[in-house]
Design a protein around this motif. Sequence first.
Motif, PDB file in Angstrom:
ATOM      1  N   LEU A  78       0.685   0.246   2.130  1.00 32.59           N
ATOM      2  CA  LEU A  78       0.700  -1.202   0.878  1.00 32.59           C
ATOM      3  C   LEU A  78       1.314  -0.323   0.011  1.00 32.59           C
ATOM      4  O   LEU A  78       2.604  -1.209   0.099  1.00 32.59           O
ATOM      5  N   ARG A 116      -4.244   1.046  -7.031  1.00 33.25           N
ATOM      6  CA  ARG A 116      -4.054  -0.032  -6.439  1.00 33.25           C
ATOM      7  C   ARG A 116      -4.817  -1.168  -6.607  1.00 33.25           C
ATOM      8  O   ARG A 116      -4.924  -2.265  -5.708  1.00 33.25           O
ATOM      9  N   ARG A 120      -4.594  -5.087  -5.533  1.00 33.56           N
ATOM     10  CA  ARG A 120      -4.412  -4.846  -3.995  1.00 33.56           C
ATOM     11  C   ARG A 120      -5.611  -5.071  -3.122  1.00 33.56           C
ATOM     12  O   ARG A 120      -5.515  -4.777  -1.704  1.00 33.56           O
ATOM     13  N   ARG A 123      -2.680  -6.460   0.849  1.00 33.51           N
ATOM     14  CA  ARG A 123      -4.230  -6.000   0.639  1.00 33.51           C
ATOM     15  C   ARG A 123      -4.773  -6.174   1.489  1.00 33.51           C
ATOM     16  O   ARG A 123      -4.844  -6.274   2.436  1.00 33.51           O
TER      17      ARG A 123
END
Length: 305
Positions: A198, A232, A235, A205
């Motif tokens: 990431l 995150r 994502r 994602r």
Amino acid sequence: MKIIDGHMHTKGAPGRWFADCADARGYEAYAVLSLSCMQAYGGDRNNEECLAAKRADPARAYFFAGLVHPCADPLQHIRRWLDRGADGVKLIETKPTVWKETGADLSDAAFDPLFAFLEESQTPVLWHVGDPATFWKREEAPDFAFQNGWFYGDGGFPELAALYGVAETVLERHPKLRATFAHLYFCGDDRAHLERLLDRYENVRVDITPGVEMYDHFFADREGWRDFFVRRQDRIQLGTDTDRGDAFSGETPLALALGALLGGAVDQWGHRGQGLDLPQAVVQKIVRENFLAFAGAQPKPVAAD
């Protein structure tokens, strides 16, 4: 709470089944993903079946088209389905059984024009890579892995590292590819690998479609995974792997996924633990908003045949 299920499948003509499922579960929208490269799903006929699901519910249904193998021109194959109404592309060639069935190496130069087009056009790609690491270990693989032919430790399948290598070779060549890796990239036991991915690729994602083993890791390290989900939050996407004919309610992948995101005790599919108790705004991103940012605010129109 508005919910979009970004990961569903059909084997056979769907009729109104997906629309009925969405009504029962309260989905705002959903994505039906083709498994056309698997003969068990009928080959290219599965693209037609997924498109039929979209035709039956065009305001809510997204459709991700798949490849077939052998394929003389992967790029033209996918462009044809995008022109007919596909919203994105589903890849599963890097699941060990499918790798063995098709012999297709997506990092081969033959697929480079396809990935160049997908990167340039920012077409969303939902990609299954690998399987749980325990499926390669005879002493640790669950019974259902043996029952479904998903034990890979007998030397007849590529190693998990090799399958990761295929996807990450493609990403090195096409670093702006808009890709969601299914099942948390099977990194429930290796969060550092996922963090590196990431960090390196801004358009990558993951979805939290069970891959049920990841939920045991969530419950075992609630603090670490809660921090990951908060950091995150843009994502991560919801998915269930629901296939035509599965239960609409009760003990379902949806209940497991939502339970893990929310607070309270979870007891679904033999997985027990305490939910991550994420902030409501984070949960809403994961179960709805991130899919819209990935696949578009509404499904593409279906072309007339």
